[in-house]
Design a protein around this motif. Structure first.
Motif, PDB file in Angstrom:
ATOM      1  N   TRP A  32       7.290   9.301   0.291  1.00  0.00           N
ATOM      2  CA  TRP A  32       6.454   8.904   1.422  1.00  0.00           C
ATOM      3  C   TRP A  32       5.974   7.477   1.183  1.00  0.00           C
ATOM      4  O   TRP A  32       6.253   6.878   0.137  1.00  0.00           O
ATOM      5  N   LEU A  33       5.261   6.917   2.140  1.00  0.00           N
ATOM      6  CA  LEU A  33       4.872   5.513   2.089  1.00  0.00           C
ATOM      7  C   LEU A  33       3.945   5.214   0.918  1.00  0.00           C
ATOM      8  O   LEU A  33       3.087   6.021   0.553  1.00  0.00           O
ATOM      9  N   ASP A  34       4.122   4.030   0.353  1.00  0.00           N
ATOM     10  CA  ASP A  34       3.310   3.602  -0.783  1.00  0.00           C
ATOM     11  C   ASP A  34       1.842   3.495  -0.380  1.00  0.00           C
ATOM     12  O   ASP A  34       1.510   3.217   0.775  1.00  0.00           O
ATOM     13  N   HIS A  35       0.960   3.734  -1.338  1.00  0.00           N
ATOM     14  CA  HIS A  35      -0.494   3.641  -1.158  1.00  0.00           C
ATOM     15  C   HIS A  35      -1.019   4.649  -0.137  1.00  0.00           C
ATOM     16  O   HIS A  35      -2.071   4.426   0.470  1.00  0.00           O
ATOM     17  N   HIS A  59     -11.979 -15.857   4.496  1.00  0.00           N
ATOM     18  CA  HIS A  59     -13.086 -15.564   5.399  1.00  0.00           C
ATOM     19  C   HIS A  59     -12.698 -14.599   6.519  1.00  0.00           C
ATOM     20  O   HIS A  59     -13.527 -13.833   6.998  1.00  0.00           O
ATOM     21  N   LEU A  60     -11.437 -14.651   6.949  1.00  0.00           N
ATOM     22  CA  LEU A  60     -11.072 -13.946   8.174  1.00  0.00           C
ATOM     23  C   LEU A  60     -10.112 -12.779   8.004  1.00  0.00           C
ATOM     24  O   LEU A  60      -9.861 -12.060   8.948  1.00  0.00           O
ATOM     25  N   SER A  61      -9.524 -12.603   6.845  1.00  0.00           N
ATOM     26  CA  SER A  61      -8.581 -11.501   6.700  1.00  0.00           C
ATOM     27  C   SER A  61      -9.325 -10.175   6.619  1.00  0.00           C
ATOM     28  O   SER A  61     -10.444 -10.093   6.114  1.00  0.00           O
ATOM     29  N   SER A  62      -8.697  -9.142   7.142  1.00  0.00           N
ATOM     30  CA  SER A  62      -9.306  -7.814   7.095  1.00  0.00           C
ATOM     31  C   SER A  62      -8.224  -6.766   7.269  1.00  0.00           C
ATOM     32  O   SER A  62      -7.369  -6.884   8.151  1.00  0.00           O
ATOM     33  N   PHE A  63      -8.241  -5.781   6.396  1.00  0.00           N
ATOM     34  CA  PHE A  63      -7.356  -4.628   6.569  1.00  0.00           C
ATOM     35  C   PHE A  63      -8.013  -3.414   5.936  1.00  0.00           C
ATOM     36  O   PHE A  63      -8.453  -3.452   4.788  1.00  0.00           O
ATOM     37  N   SER A  64      -8.068  -2.337   6.684  1.00  0.00           N
ATOM     38  CA  SER A  64      -8.606  -1.084   6.157  1.00  0.00           C
ATOM     39  C   SER A  64      -7.911   0.070   6.864  1.00  0.00           C
ATOM     40  O   SER A  64      -7.423  -0.074   7.986  1.00  0.00           O
ATOM     41  N   SER A  65      -7.857   1.191   6.189  1.00  0.00           N
ATOM     42  CA  SER A  65      -7.196   2.357   6.778  1.00  0.00           C
ATOM     43  C   SER A  65      -7.751   3.628   6.162  1.00  0.00           C
ATOM     44  O   SER A  65      -8.482   3.593   5.161  1.00  0.00           O
ATOM     45  N   PHE A 124      -6.544  -3.100   1.203  1.00  0.00           N
ATOM     46  CA  PHE A 124      -5.193  -3.653   1.187  1.00  0.00           C
ATOM     47  C   PHE A 124      -4.398  -3.077   0.026  1.00  0.00           C
ATOM     48  O   PHE A 124      -4.822  -3.121  -1.124  1.00  0.00           O
ATOM     49  N   LYS A 125      -3.243  -2.489   0.325  1.00  0.00           N
ATOM     50  CA  LYS A 125      -2.356  -1.877  -0.660  1.00  0.00           C
ATOM     51  C   LYS A 125      -3.089  -0.879  -1.556  1.00  0.00           C
ATOM     52  O   LYS A 125      -2.840  -0.784  -2.754  1.00  0.00           O
ATOM     53  N   GLY A 126      -3.995  -0.130  -0.948  1.00  0.00           N
ATOM     54  CA  GLY A 126      -4.684   0.921  -1.680  1.00  0.00           C
ATOM     55  C   GLY A 126      -5.843   0.466  -2.535  1.00  0.00           C
ATOM     56  O   GLY A 126      -6.478   1.282  -3.201  1.00  0.00           O
ATOM     57  N   THR A 127      -6.136  -0.835  -2.532  1.00  0.00           N
ATOM     58  CA  THR A 127      -7.249  -1.335  -3.332  1.00  0.00           C
ATOM     59  C   THR A 127      -8.559  -1.143  -2.571  1.00  0.00           C
ATOM     60  O   THR A 127      -8.583  -0.682  -1.434  1.00  0.00           O
TER      61      THR A 127
END
Length: 434
Positions: free
Chosen positions: A160-163, A365-371, A413-416
């Motif tokens: 299955w998909l990483d992270h 300042h502007l990057s954002s990723f969450s899941s 990001f990438k599970g971190t």
């Protein structure tokens, strides 16, 4: 004392690269990242067939050589949990070539020299000479067009998909297959990319299910046998840990009830009703985003594709900051129109993305990723605790359920834990059983 064969650069690089892991010390002169969790459960990092990655990763030939010598050809099976592919990854044909091999003759060398894989095979042959391993290839290219039947009994690609956590039903099938093979006296060799998140999730779930270890003890066993002390915390991605809690809930039921749950899960459908935010796009974030050009904020509800190892969007809402349309995502509640989830595993995804150089210059300042991954069935069961344990796995229709998670509890990001610019304090999703 280190032998001359172990002083070659490849052995040194591999030893350094795999230093965080508890490696089983073999007497064959092979440098392998192989950890025994139990006598019949092995975890390792991804084995490869080509250079340059073979300088520092497990060699597939070395791994198969070791397994044959220590357990016997008929007594092991590899579980490949990695779905992302690159040029160094081994194919079924590569695996068949290693399993069902013949010594290269002069004639077959001429035939192979015409093939695109000749150079990688030649490097692989040189590698094995250095390590003192006799590498045997099939005599003609036509013999490996179709993987040998023996591949099926020695290799299962079911990743299955990483992270990410595995779909819950996917996890149950894997656990059962491992159990069936272990009960036959075989060794299960499990790998993802590094032998950490995906491998750890599967191994811990297996230990809970068939060794009847409590969840925390199973996690501790994986941590202590796979990693050297103080190097890693084992399975750390929040969504993967959440699915281990689902497994813990699942195991509280009797075996007959579990069968009914598995059967029901494959047929259940859920309807997503709405997503609600607490303090979405706060004042500080809004000021930064209003100054940015060509950036897009997105909200997605996704699930696993049944056709290929990727995600499909069930719902997607986006707005571009340069259009002054932030208000559409700063409302407290977003109604999700008529989305029916056939499987119960979904991912909530939130992010900011852009292709402009200005965004790259201001990425800090502007990057954002969450899941966040969740299983709608088990989250519904959690809210039915007031019912009797013998019946609370049967969900009432038309009842509304809700899952809430804070920004800090989301996967980064990438599970971190790094998620970048904070987009809200918390988010809730509501659904009902169809």
């Amino acid at each position: 004392m280190m032998t001359l064969s172990k002083l070659n650069p490849e052995h040194i690089i591999k030893s350094i690269y795999s230093s965080p892991f508890n490696q089983y010390k073999n007497d064959m002169g092979l440098v392998l990242d192989v950890s025994y969790i139990t006598d019949n459960i092995i975890v390792c990092s991804y084995p490869v067939m080509k250079y340059p990655k073979m300088f520092y990763r497990n060699s597939l030939v070395d791994l198969v050589t070791y397994l044959d010598a220590n357990h016997g050809r008929k007594n092991w099976k590899i579980y490949n949990l990695k779905t992302e592919m690159n040029d160094s990854d081994y194919t079924d044909n590569d695996f068949a070539m290693v399993l069902k091999s013949k010594r290269l003759t002069e004639k077959s060398q001429v035939i192979d020299a015409l093939s695109s894989s000749f150079r990688s095979r030649k490097m692989l042959q040189d590698h094995c000479k250095v390590c003192g391993i006799k590498l045997l290839f099939q005599s003609t290219a036509t013999e490996i067009l179709k993987p040998a039947e023996s591949v099926k009994s020695h290799l299962l690609r079911y990743g299955w998909l990483d992270h990410s956590p595995p779909p819950f039903l996917h996890l149950q099938k894997l656990i059962k297959d491992i159990r069936d093979n272990v009960f036959q006296g075989k060794v299960a060799v499990i790998h993802c990319k590094m032998g950490k998140g995906r491998s750890g999730t599967l191994v811990v779930a297996y230990l809970m299910t068939y060794l009847q270890l409590p969840r925390h003890e199973a996690q501790s066993l994986f941590l202590s046998t796979r990693f050297k002390s103080g190097i890693s915390k084992g399975v750390t991605i929040v969504s993967q840990l959440r699915y281990l809690k689902y497994q813990e809930m699942f195991l509280r039921y009797e075996e007959q009830q579990r069968k009914l749950i598995i059967d029901s899960l494959s047929k259940m459908q859920f309807k997503i009703l709405s997503i609600e935010f607490v303090n979405s796009i706060g004042q500080y974030s809004s000021e930064l985003l209003n100054k940015a050009n060509n950036t897009t904020i997105s909200i997605k509800i996704q699930t696993h594709s049944k056709i290929k190892p990727t995600l499909i969007d069930l719902f997607s809402k986006q707005c571009s900051t340069n259009k002054g349309s932030l208000r559409s995502l700063t409302s407290k509640q977003i109604t999700v129109p008529n989305i029916v989830v056939v499987c119960s595993d979904i991912r909530l995804s939130f992010g900011i993305r852009s292709k402009t150089s200005q965004f790259i210059n201001n990425v800090s300042h502007l990057s954002s990723f969450s899941s966040c991954w969740l299983n709608l069935y088990w989250e519904s069961v959690l809210q039915s605790r007031n019912l009797d344990l013998d019946s609370n796995y049967i969900l009432p229709k038309n009842e509304r359920f809700e899952f809430s998670v804070s920004w800090e509890e989301l996967d980064g990001f990438k599970g971190t834990s790094g998620k970048g610019l904070k987009l809200f304090d918390a988010v809730s999703i509501r659904w009902t059983l169809v």
